[in-house]
Design a protein around this motif. Structure first.
Motif, PDB file in Angstrom:
ATOM      1  N   ASP A 224      24.147  -8.161  19.272  1.00  0.00           N
ATOM      2  CA  ASP A 224      25.099  -8.776  20.196  1.00  0.00           C
ATOM      3  C   ASP A 224      24.367  -9.796  21.074  1.00  0.00           C
ATOM      4  O   ASP A 224      23.206 -10.132  20.828  1.00  0.00           O
ATOM      5  N   ASP A 225      25.049 -10.289  22.119  1.00  0.00           N
ATOM      6  CA  ASP A 225      24.511 -11.414  22.881  1.00  0.00           C
ATOM      7  C   ASP A 225      23.587 -10.996  24.020  1.00  0.00           C
ATOM      8  O   ASP A 225      23.139 -11.845  24.798  1.00  0.00           O
ATOM      9  N   ILE A 226      23.269  -9.708  24.159  1.00  0.00           N
ATOM     10  CA  ILE A 226      22.458  -9.259  25.288  1.00  0.00           C
ATOM     11  C   ILE A 226      20.977  -9.551  25.075  1.00  0.00           C
ATOM     12  O   ILE A 226      20.267  -9.947  25.989  1.00  0.00           O
ATOM     13  N   GLY A 227      20.497  -9.369  23.861  1.00  0.00           N
ATOM     14  CA  GLY A 227      19.081  -9.595  23.591  1.00  0.00           C
ATOM     15  C   GLY A 227      18.248  -8.363  23.888  1.00  0.00           C
ATOM     16  O   GLY A 227      18.752  -7.304  24.258  1.00  0.00           O
ATOM     17  N   GLY A 228      16.928  -8.516  23.708  1.00  0.00           N
ATOM     18  CA  GLY A 228      16.026  -7.407  23.955  1.00  0.00           C
ATOM     19  C   GLY A 228      15.080  -7.104  22.811  1.00  0.00           C
ATOM     20  O   GLY A 228      14.122  -6.339  22.986  1.00  0.00           O
ATOM     21  N   LEU A 229      15.313  -7.701  21.642  1.00  0.00           N
ATOM     22  CA  LEU A 229      14.400  -7.534  20.517  1.00  0.00           C
ATOM     23  C   LEU A 229      13.153  -8.377  20.754  1.00  0.00           C
ATOM     24  O   LEU A 229      13.241  -9.559  21.085  1.00  0.00           O
ATOM     25  N   GLN A 230      11.981  -7.765  20.597  1.00  0.00           N
ATOM     26  CA  GLN A 230      10.711  -8.459  20.747  1.00  0.00           C
ATOM     27  C   GLN A 230       9.866  -8.269  19.497  1.00  0.00           C
ATOM     28  O   GLN A 230       9.846  -7.184  18.905  1.00  0.00           O
ATOM     29  N   VAL A 231       9.164  -9.317  19.114  1.00  0.00           N
ATOM     30  CA  VAL A 231       8.338  -9.331  17.909  1.00  0.00           C
ATOM     31  C   VAL A 231       6.891  -9.584  18.308  1.00  0.00           C
ATOM     32  O   VAL A 231       6.607 -10.454  19.138  1.00  0.00           O
ATOM     33  N   HIS A 269       7.644  -4.519  16.054  1.00  0.00           N
ATOM     34  CA  HIS A 269       8.669  -5.010  16.971  1.00  0.00           C
ATOM     35  C   HIS A 269       9.158  -3.847  17.825  1.00  0.00           C
ATOM     36  O   HIS A 269       8.860  -2.689  17.547  1.00  0.00           O
ATOM     37  N   ARG A 270       9.893  -4.167  18.876  1.00  0.00           N
ATOM     38  CA  ARG A 270      10.393  -3.156  19.790  1.00  0.00           C
ATOM     39  C   ARG A 270      11.662  -3.694  20.445  1.00  0.00           C
ATOM     40  O   ARG A 270      11.976  -4.881  20.330  1.00  0.00           O
ATOM     41  N   VAL A 271      12.384  -2.810  21.132  1.00  0.00           N
ATOM     42  CA  VAL A 271      13.677  -3.197  21.702  1.00  0.00           C
ATOM     43  C   VAL A 271      13.843  -2.589  23.088  1.00  0.00           C
ATOM     44  O   VAL A 271      13.509  -1.414  23.314  1.00  0.00           O
ATOM     45  N   ARG A 272      14.375  -3.401  23.986  1.00  0.00           N
ATOM     46  CA  ARG A 272      14.796  -2.911  25.302  1.00  0.00           C
ATOM     47  C   ARG A 272      16.097  -3.617  25.675  1.00  0.00           C
ATOM     48  O   ARG A 272      16.233  -4.818  25.472  1.00  0.00           O
ATOM     49  N   ASN A 273      17.047  -2.851  26.192  1.00  0.00           N
ATOM     50  CA  ASN A 273      18.276  -3.455  26.694  1.00  0.00           C
ATOM     51  C   ASN A 273      17.939  -4.259  27.948  1.00  0.00           C
ATOM     52  O   ASN A 273      17.474  -3.705  28.943  1.00  0.00           O
ATOM     53  N   LEU A 274      18.184  -5.567  27.914  1.00  0.00           N
ATOM     54  CA  LEU A 274      17.836  -6.426  29.039  1.00  0.00           C
ATOM     55  C   LEU A 274      18.866  -6.382  30.165  1.00  0.00           C
ATOM     56  O   LEU A 274      18.635  -6.935  31.234  1.00  0.00           O
TER      57      LEU A 274
END
Length: 356
Positions: A224-231, A269-274
């Motif tokens: 979705d449009d929130i983002g939070g995926l990091q590589v 990679h990792r993910v955080r809800n921004l």
């Protein structure tokens, strides 16, 4: 890695979708995929052919499901899915590197509604019927959207793999013939990263998903449009992989790294809800080898610029080399899954010691 580029490449994959595309345009797409796999292990795809309306319906129905009370969602808990391992799990029930993830989710796989299917009869894990949420005007509406989406993305994934085959100087149908065999292992997840998780005081693991690599062949992600995926880059720096309208994020997994002898590398990679006010949704689709396919190195005679490194255990996030594994993809997957859901693995009597 290119000195000037600090964001993931965006690749137009329409030449792979259009049957009468010129050979030169298909080769150019394969060249771009090759460069992206070598430099990043990640890339966006555009002009992919997945209808925007289908994507929007999937997102809307998913938001409606996750907004329900927990007791409603638990009606299709994974524990009720038997050996098929399908259904809902609450926040904290999935682990990455032994730590609970800050996400809840739905697990799906290829729908097998035939009880006489050989793998169902033989009680092979991860095969069988899905558990679908009752969301929409009728019980079948969300089910229809999910299955339609899965078929569409599987077809897209096969075409992207034909581009990867070209990039490795292999026959365009190499992976279809040798690894998919008309029945790839297709796993689909719908993840929700609650904003409330980010607001918890004293939470030592605010990552929705900590650092990891995917353990399959190819991942195709709608977010979705929130983002939070990091590589993670080759310089051990983290870059954002934000949502870009009507694109998918693709990344190669550990099995493709093994097949290519380390020529193409799976990237951490990792993910955080921004957001602290909105839940984050993501939709990873995993296109992997046939359950019974033996995972072997692919021919690399046509690739001339190899400088692969298959002795990388010390450099990897889990200190485990993917190149020491021998056996079928099913063997490999069961070992990995039992680490993600140890309690469920024990209940299902599976022998053996993914995510956005």
């Amino acid at each position: 890695m290119p000195g000037q580029q600090t964001s993931l490449p965006i690749i137009d994959v329409s030449p792979l979708l259009i049957t009468d595309s010129s050979a030169s345009s298909q080769e150019e797409t394969a060249r771009q995929i090759h460069q992206a796999c070598r430099d990043w292990g990640f890339f966006y795809v555009k002009n992919h052919g997945i209808p925007m309306k289908l994507q929007e319906e999937l997102i809307d129905f998913s938001r409606e499901f996750f907004a329900q009370p927990l007791e409603n969602k638990m009606k299709i808990a994974m524990s009720k899915g038997g050996r098929a391992w399908r259904g809902y799990f609450p926040v904290g029930n999935e682990l990455t590197s032994g730590k609970p993830d800050g996400k809840e989710g739905l697990y799906f796989g290829t729908e097998i509604d035939d009880d006489n299917h050989s793998k169902v009869l033989n009680k092979i894990p991860l095969h069988g019927r899905n558990q679908f949420p009752s969301i929409g005007k009728n019980d079948d509406e969300f089910r229809h959207v999910i299955l339609t989406y899965m078929i569409a993305v599987e077809n897209l994934g096969r075409l992207i793999m034909s581009g990867i085959a070209r990039s490795l100087k292999l026959d365009v149908d190499f992976f279809d013939k040798n690894y998919f065999r008309n029945e790839p292992t297709c796993l689909f997840r719908i993840f929700n990263y609650p904003a409330s998780f980010c607001q918890q005081q004293g939470n030592e693991n605010l990552w929705g998903v900590g650092e990891h690599t995917d353990y399959g062949m190819l991942t195709i992600l709608l977010q979705d449009d929130i983002g939070g995926l990091q590589v993670k880059t080759s310089k051990n720096e983290w870059i954002q992989a934000p949502s870009i309208a009507n694109t998918f994020v693709c990344n190669i997994g550990d099995m493709l790294e093994r097949m290519s002898g380390g020529y193409y590398r799976s990237t951490p990679h990792r993910v955080r809800n921004l957001s602290t006010t909105r839940d984050r949704l993501s939709f990873p689709f995993f296109l992997d080898p046939n359950w019974d396919a033996e995972v072997l190195p692919v021919p690399m005679e046509g690739v001339t610029d190899t400088n692969a490194n298959d002795d990388d255990a010390e450099d990897r996030w889990d200190k485990t080399s993917v190149h020491t594994f021998h056996g079928t993809y099913g063997d490999y997957l069961l070992e990995k899954v039992s680490r993600v859901f140890p309690d469920l693995a024990q209940e299902q009597t599976i022998i053996g010691p993914n995510s956005y």
